[in-house]
Design a protein around this motif. Structure first.
Motif, mmCIF file in Angstrom:
data_model
loop_
_atom_site.group_PDB
_atom_site.id
_atom_site.type_symbol
_atom_site.label_atom_id
_atom_site.label_comp_id
_atom_site.label_asym_id
_atom_site.label_seq_id
_atom_site.Cartn_x
_atom_site.Cartn_y
_atom_site.Cartn_z
ATOM 1 N N GLU A 125 6.372 13.570 2.893
ATOM 2 C CA GLU A 125 5.236 12.771 2.642
ATOM 3 C C GLU A 125 4.140 13.114 1.584
ATOM 4 O O GLU A 125 3.772 12.359 0.980
ATOM 5 N N GLN A 126 3.812 14.529 1.822
ATOM 6 C CA GLN A 126 2.850 15.242 0.608
ATOM 7 C C GLN A 126 3.508 14.877 -0.682
ATOM 8 O O GLN A 126 2.710 14.976 -1.632
ATOM 9 N N ASN B 101 0.768 -1.090 0.080
ATOM 10 C CA ASN B 101 -0.077 -0.221 -0.074
ATOM 11 C C ASN B 101 0.973 1.271 0.079
ATOM 12 O O ASN B 101 2.017 1.403 0.340
ATOM 13 N N ILE B 102 0.206 2.178 -0.347
ATOM 14 C CA ILE B 102 0.890 3.519 -0.301
ATOM 15 C C ILE B 102 1.709 3.965 1.022
ATOM 16 O O ILE B 102 2.619 4.615 0.890
ATOM 17 N N ASP B 103 0.927 3.855 1.997
ATOM 18 C CA ASP B 103 1.528 4.219 3.363
ATOM 19 C C ASP B 103 2.959 3.470 3.645
ATOM 20 O O ASP B 103 3.707 4.185 4.188
ATOM 21 N N ARG C 33 3.154 11.326 -1.715
ATOM 22 C CA ARG C 33 1.817 10.792 -2.018
ATOM 23 C C ARG C 33 1.082 11.657 -3.376
ATOM 24 O O ARG C 33 0.592 10.902 -4.054
ATOM 25 N N ILE D 172 5.671 5.356 1.437
ATOM 26 C CA ILE D 172 5.873 6.571 2.221
ATOM 27 C C ILE D 172 6.732 6.205 3.210
ATOM 28 O O ILE D 172 7.966 7.042 3.265
ATOM 29 N N ILE E 207 2.594 9.794 -6.355
ATOM 30 C CA ILE E 207 2.190 8.336 -6.270
ATOM 31 C C ILE E 207 0.374 8.428 -6.852
ATOM 32 O O ILE E 207 0.267 7.775 -7.969
ATOM 33 N N ASN E 208 -0.263 9.163 -6.287
ATOM 34 C CA ASN E 208 -1.551 9.450 -6.622
ATOM 35 C C ASN E 208 -1.637 10.003 -8.094
ATOM 36 O O ASN E 208 -2.521 9.558 -8.912
#
Length: 255
Positions: free
Chosen positions: A243-244, A131-133, A247, A136, A250-251
């Motif tokens: 992190e921003q 997963n993305i988390d 994210r 990160i 990726i998004n």
């Protein structure tokens, strides 16, 4: 036994243990320099603790890996390591870990050797992140590792340049807290907070939309167009801001 029969018989020994990363799983590859401590301290003369020339070699090697046949949406390099985040739908070599490891290690070794002018080798390992988390967390981990190693390196080489041996310098900083290390540097005129960000946090590479000026072939008039270019970020943000950034990258690529 003809060739086709022999080929079929022997090929199984190469592929029987093949593992593939499952679909919808993020792939992160970490490529590390092999024996680089000896390479950069004995065989090649680089400035310590950080050398812009070495940084640029690592950045160029990262750029090469991001353009050697895989869909890479983020590259990160610090010290003698490179981390690559694959697009979620990348299906290169059917996602076989054996091929990913060997191809990336080989490509990195070849590119860096050409830049350096003598043989250099990298190894590679694959992380499979569901997963993305966790993606990160992976890159924050490498970012924090860079910061920790950078502070230690500046302290170590300060002590070495002041006459301490390898053993003495290592022992001196082994029990120091982070504030103590900062104070050691500050007492010798080095404000760690003011050092270049790439030394402390590494360098990020990712595609970025930029506006360009061109000429319309039909009207011969100037025109503005948008294209994607590989952007090199030498001043990465930290913690939540980092992190921003990740994210968002990726998004942007999976929508």
């Amino acid at each position: 036994m003809n060739f086709n029969e022999l080929d079929k018989k022997m090929r199984v020994f190469e592929t029987i243990h093949d593992l593939c990363v499952s679909p919808e799983i993020y792939i992160v590859a970490r490529i590390d320099g092999r024996g680089f401590t000896k390479l950069t301290k004995e065989k090649v003369s680089f400035e310590t603790p950080f050398d812009v020339r070495f940084r640029d070699y690592m950045v160029e090697t990262t750029k090469h890996l991001m353009d050697c046949g895989f869909k890479i949406i983020y590259g990160y390099t610090q010290s003698d390591e490179i981390s690559l985040l694959f697009h979620l739908n990348d299906n290169g070599f059917s996602r076989k870990t054996r091929k990913l490891n060997s191809v990336l290690a080989g490509e990195a070794s070849a590119k860096f050797s050409v830049l350096l002018g003598q043989p250099a080798a990298f190894d590679c390992r694959i992380s499979e992140l569901p997963n993305i988390d966790l993606v990160i967390d992976y890159f924050r981990w490498r970012n924090e590792d860079s910061h920790r190693n950078s502070l230690n390196a500046h302290c170590y080489w300060l002590l070495r340049k002041n006459g301490l041996s390898k053993t003495e310098a290592t022992k001196e900083i082994s029990g120091m807290s982070i504030p103590d290390k900062n104070e050691l540097l500050f007492s010798h005129g080095i404000n760690y907070n003011e050092l270049p960000s790439w030394q402390k946090r590494g360098t990020g590479l990712y595609s970025k939309s930029v506006q360009k000026e061109g000429i319309n072939k039909k009207t011969k008039e100037k025109t503005i167009y948008t294209r994607n270019e590989l952007y090199i970020e030498y001043e990465l943000p930290i913690k939540e801001q980092y992190e921003q950034l990740l994210r968002g990258l990726i998004n942007e690529k999976i929508v």
